[in-house]
Design an enzyme around this catalytic site. Sequence first.
Site, PDB file in Angstrom:
ATOM      1  N   HIS A  67      -0.981  -4.452   0.080  1.00  0.00           N
ATOM      2  CA  HIS A  67      -0.373  -5.689   0.563  1.00  0.00           C
ATOM      3  C   HIS A  67      -0.191  -5.658   2.073  1.00  0.00           C
ATOM      4  O   HIS A  67      -0.100  -4.599   2.684  1.00  0.00           O
ATOM      5  CB  HIS A  67       0.981  -5.940  -0.108  1.00  0.00           C
ATOM      6  CG  HIS A  67       1.919  -4.787  -0.056  1.00  0.00           C
ATOM      7  ND1 HIS A  67       1.922  -3.786  -1.005  1.00  0.00           N
ATOM      8  CD2 HIS A  67       2.887  -4.447   0.828  1.00  0.00           C
ATOM      9  CE1 HIS A  67       2.854  -2.898  -0.719  1.00  0.00           C
ATOM     10  NE2 HIS A  67       3.462  -3.276   0.393  1.00  0.00           N
ATOM     11  N   CYS A 185      11.298  -0.615   1.552  1.00  0.00           N
ATOM     12  CA  CYS A 185      10.006  -0.138   2.039  1.00  0.00           C
ATOM     13  C   CYS A 185       9.642  -0.957   3.275  1.00  0.00           C
ATOM     14  O   CYS A 185      10.230  -2.009   3.510  1.00  0.00           O
ATOM     15  CB  CYS A 185       8.922  -0.249   0.965  1.00  0.00           C
ATOM     16  SG  CYS A 185       8.461  -1.933   0.508  1.00  0.00           S
TER      17      CYS A 185
END
Length: 653
Positions: A67, A185
């Site tokens: 991503h 994250c």
Amino acid sequence: MDIRDLLMTDIMIMDLDATTKAEVIDEMVHNLYEHGIIDNEEVYKKDILKREAEGSTGMGDGIAIPHAHDEAVKKPAVMFARSVKGVDYQSMDGQPAHLFFMIAAPEGGDNTHLKALAALSQVLLDPAVVSALKAADTPQKVQDIFAKAVAKKEAENKAQEEQEKAAQNAPVDDSKPYIVAVTACPNGIAHTYMAEENLKKKAKEMGVDIKVETNGSEGIKHRLTPEEIKRAKGVIVAADKKVEMARFDGKELVNRPVTDAIKEPEKLINEVLEDKAPVYHASASDATADEEESSNGSVWGNIYKQLMNGISHMLPFVIGGGILMAISFIVEQYMGGAKSPAFIFLNNAGNMAFAFMVPVLAAYIAEAIGDRPALMPGFVGGFMATVYSGSFGGAYTANVMSDAKSAAGFLGGIAAGFIAGYLMVGLKKLCANLPRSVEGMKPMLIYPILGLLFIALIMYYIINPIFSTVNIWITNFLNHLGTGNTVVLSLVLAGMMAVDMGGPFNKAAYVFASGAFANDPKSVAAAGLMAAVMVGGMIPPFATAIATTFFPNKFPEEERRAGVSNWVLGFSFITEGAIPFASADPGRVIPSCVIGSAIGGALVGLWHVSVPAPHGGFWVTPLATNPLGYIGAVVIGSIIAGVILGLWKKERK
């Protein structure tokens, strides 16, 4: 946004040709580009690989979720791809990956699609969903599987939220151990929520109560309260980016990468339960960092945000007051002179707005640093910069109708805002250890009284006297500029407006010009600087409009449509209309626009153009001292920038 809107059937690949991880990324990125989801393969792929370098997105169980969240993404999407044979994707469990989900999130995208992406990553932890996806042989089946799974998960999340609300008022159950956790994250899209889900799932199996705070792309969710932290046996921080740590002082704390919570949630929980976790001791630097740094920004980045908070609140006063004052000057010149009722009314109204400009600027800079308690000291400090000269002489009057400026002025107001903000941060630290019995006195007595006293002393004895010298020097410098120096200064300021089109360089140029204008709205030199930055800011949208009109084969359809709207945005001095073009091709768009804007600014200085208004674009042309020169500078600069950009761009196939 429904997950079916993101998981589009027409971009799915039901059997990849790729046999390696690099080939998987290349094939999927190219497919996104072919379907118009991204407009720059190189930029998007660079961010995909950057994320992989931080830690593989091969989640295990045959799933990989590469991503990126960047400027190349034109619309949010999740591309599903399957490899029947499987690919070595360097997954956490070392097994081949069969199911791939490439998440494309646009920079500045809204929270709606981020929530959908979070839900997507959560449902992939369900083994039944994974098995169904491996067996699915058509895009429609894939979409249907996800639609049902996400709906089920959303219902579970809603039920959990209701349980948490009910638990707040219910007696504490001490029969089960209680743990708190934080997951985060770098991109905050997939790993954050998968770590949350695995921790909660494993804790339930182990008979442990847990609350997990997520620091994801949609912000902080399920924020831990001081009471919850105090009650918890220990803390798990599973994060690959900065989170607030000072609040965990004195607690047993396990600090691991976010992937550990995905792979080994039981191990992390047991470390807390078995008292194997060390006790965390917050240092003074931790507390300072929590206040001065956001989880994804630097100290300087936050200083810029604090300044922009003040400027954004100030701009309506600058624009409204400045334009009314400019109109009053026209009335004074052509409709009855200084005694005209229309002039008096318009000029007073504009002066009143200008009188609030610096106090509002200082107040909201301070508020961004020290929260609401800093608002009042910031406002007073800014007001003192506006109406008081200082301890070494001057009239201590507050007649905003007739003389709403002083030696400290605009720059003194900026200093007042930052001083008041950090002053309040310091007061909060000093009062942190006061007895709880006086807690209610802090916001009502201690902060207002001490904040006002200290900012008044600092402004009166330090800031106003110092900035008197600075402001006098700037005023004399501007008033004694020769033509050559005026051309150079106008060229530099106008060029800065096009460097980042709304970013720090753009704002620095605009703040410098508007500050000089605020100090003396009747100054021809200051009005000349306003004309330069206005011309420099109008040229980038006009340049992209010209390039897309006369070189249409070099731009995709979406940019050609945006180019049409940029005619209007350029006319109104809205530089941000050129940002999508600069984001897609910064190497060509930004230099072209800087050249055009710098030339336009130089012409402003050469032709002695001045505009006594801080905003308005071509709408305020009647106020210009040289209307034809004002228009000509914009037209010439825009044509030069547009032609350079059009010739420089490569022909699209």
